[in-house]
Design a protein around this motif. Structure first.
Motif, short mmCIF file in Angstrom:
data_model
loop_
_atom_site.label_atom_id
_atom_site.label_comp_id
_atom_site.label_asym_id
_atom_site.label_seq_id
_atom_site.Cartn_x
_atom_site.Cartn_y
_atom_site.Cartn_z
N ARG A 21 0.84 -1.21 0.00
CA ARG A 21 0.00 0.00 0.00
C ARG A 21 0.87 1.25 0.00
O ARG A 21 0.62 2.21 -0.75
CB ARG A 21 -0.94 0.00 1.20
N TYR A 24 2.38 1.89 -3.32
CA TYR A 24 1.40 2.44 -4.26
C TYR A 24 1.18 3.93 -4.00
O TYR A 24 1.17 4.74 -4.93
CB TYR A 24 0.08 1.67 -4.15
N LEU A 25 1.05 4.29 -2.73
CA LEU A 25 0.86 5.70 -2.39
C LEU A 25 2.09 6.52 -2.79
O LEU A 25 1.96 7.66 -3.25
CB LEU A 25 0.58 5.85 -0.89
N LYS A 29 2.20 9.74 -5.34
CA LYS A 29 2.88 10.99 -5.05
C LYS A 29 3.87 11.34 -6.16
O LYS A 29 3.94 12.50 -6.59
CB LYS A 29 3.60 10.91 -3.71
N TRP A 39 -3.65 14.62 -7.71
CA TRP A 39 -4.02 13.87 -6.53
C TRP A 39 -5.18 14.54 -5.83
O TRP A 39 -5.24 15.77 -5.72
CB TRP A 39 -2.85 13.75 -5.55
N ASN A 45 -8.67 4.72 -8.04
CA ASN A 45 -7.50 4.32 -8.83
C ASN A 45 -7.81 4.37 -10.32
O ASN A 45 -6.95 4.74 -11.13
CB ASN A 45 -7.04 2.93 -8.42
#
Length: 97
Positions: A21, A24-25, A29, A39, A45
Protein backbone atom coordinates in the motif's frame (compact mmCIF):
# COMPACT_ATOMS: atom_id res chain seq x y z
CA UNK A 1 5.16 11.09 4.75
CA UNK A 2 8.61 9.54 4.67
CA UNK A 3 7.61 6.61 2.49
CA UNK A 4 11.03 4.95 2.47
CA UNK A 5 11.26 4.65 6.25
CA UNK A 6 7.62 3.56 6.58
CA UNK A 7 8.07 0.93 3.86
CA UNK A 8 11.26 -0.33 5.53
CA UNK A 9 9.50 -0.53 8.87
CA UNK A 10 6.56 -2.45 7.39
CA UNK A 11 8.94 -4.89 5.68
CA UNK A 12 10.91 -5.42 8.90
CA UNK A 13 7.63 -6.28 10.63
CA UNK A 14 6.63 -8.65 7.77
CA UNK A 15 3.65 -6.43 6.99
CA UNK A 16 3.92 -6.89 3.24
CA UNK A 17 0.33 -5.86 2.51
CA UNK A 18 0.94 -2.52 4.23
CA UNK A 19 4.30 -2.15 2.49
CA UNK A 20 2.56 -2.68 -0.86
CA UNK A 21 0.00 0.00 0.00
CA UNK A 22 2.78 2.41 0.91
CA UNK A 23 4.60 1.66 -2.35
CA UNK A 24 1.40 2.44 -4.26
CA UNK A 25 0.86 5.70 -2.39
CA UNK A 26 4.49 6.61 -3.07
CA UNK A 27 3.86 6.07 -6.79
CA UNK A 28 0.78 8.28 -6.67
CA UNK A 29 2.88 10.99 -5.05
CA UNK A 30 5.58 10.62 -7.72
CA UNK A 31 2.97 10.91 -10.46
CA UNK A 32 1.43 13.97 -8.83
CA UNK A 33 4.83 15.59 -8.28
CA UNK A 34 5.47 15.26 -12.02
CA UNK A 35 2.02 16.69 -12.82
CA UNK A 36 0.96 13.47 -14.53
CA UNK A 37 -2.05 13.13 -12.25
CA UNK A 38 -3.98 15.45 -9.99
CA UNK A 39 -4.02 13.87 -6.53
CA UNK A 40 -7.29 14.21 -4.69
CA UNK A 41 -8.57 12.50 -1.56
CA UNK A 42 -11.27 10.00 -2.44
CA UNK A 43 -10.32 9.74 -6.10
CA UNK A 44 -10.45 6.18 -7.39
CA UNK A 45 -7.50 4.32 -8.83
CA UNK A 46 -9.40 4.05 -12.10
CA UNK A 47 -9.68 7.82 -12.31
CA UNK A 48 -5.91 8.12 -11.84
CA UNK A 49 -5.41 5.57 -14.61
CA UNK A 50 -7.72 7.55 -16.88
CA UNK A 51 -5.64 10.69 -16.32
CA UNK A 52 -2.48 9.05 -17.66
CA UNK A 53 -2.31 9.62 -21.40
CA UNK A 54 1.20 8.27 -22.08
CA UNK A 55 1.09 4.48 -22.57
CA UNK A 56 4.67 4.12 -21.39
CA UNK A 57 3.44 5.36 -18.00
CA UNK A 58 -0.15 4.11 -17.96
CA UNK A 59 0.58 0.47 -18.86
CA UNK A 60 3.04 -0.22 -16.03
CA UNK A 61 0.95 1.85 -13.60
CA UNK A 62 -2.05 -0.29 -14.53
CA UNK A 63 -0.05 -3.40 -13.56
CA UNK A 64 0.95 -1.83 -10.24
CA UNK A 65 -2.66 -0.87 -9.59
CA UNK A 66 -3.73 -4.50 -10.14
CA UNK A 67 -1.10 -5.69 -7.65
CA UNK A 68 -2.19 -3.12 -5.11
CA UNK A 69 -5.93 -3.73 -5.44
CA UNK A 70 -5.57 -7.51 -5.34
CA UNK A 71 -3.36 -7.38 -2.25
CA UNK A 72 -4.95 -4.52 -0.34
CA UNK A 73 -8.66 -4.78 -1.14
CA UNK A 74 -8.59 -8.53 -1.71
CA UNK A 75 -6.80 -8.90 1.62
CA UNK A 76 -4.46 -11.33 -0.09
CA UNK A 77 -1.47 -12.48 1.97
CA UNK A 78 1.93 -11.65 0.52
CA UNK A 79 4.97 -13.89 0.96
CA UNK A 80 8.41 -12.26 1.26
CA UNK A 81 9.52 -13.58 -2.15
CA UNK A 82 6.32 -12.33 -3.76
CA UNK A 83 6.81 -8.92 -2.15
CA UNK A 84 10.35 -8.70 -3.55
CA UNK A 85 8.97 -9.14 -7.08
CA UNK A 86 6.27 -6.54 -6.44
CA UNK A 87 8.73 -4.08 -4.93
CA UNK A 88 11.03 -4.46 -7.94
CA UNK A 89 8.12 -3.56 -10.22
CA UNK A 90 7.36 -0.44 -8.19
CA UNK A 91 11.04 0.55 -8.15
CA UNK A 92 11.36 0.15 -11.93
CA UNK A 93 8.28 2.28 -12.45
CA UNK A 94 9.52 5.11 -10.24
CA UNK A 95 12.92 5.08 -11.97
CA UNK A 96 11.27 5.34 -15.38
CA UNK A 97 9.37 8.49 -14.38
Amino acid sequence: TDFESEISEAVQQNQFRLATRLLYLQCLKSLADRNLIHWQAGKTNQRYLNELKDATVSAPFHELTRYYEYIWYGESPVAPQQFNVIRSSFDRFRKQL
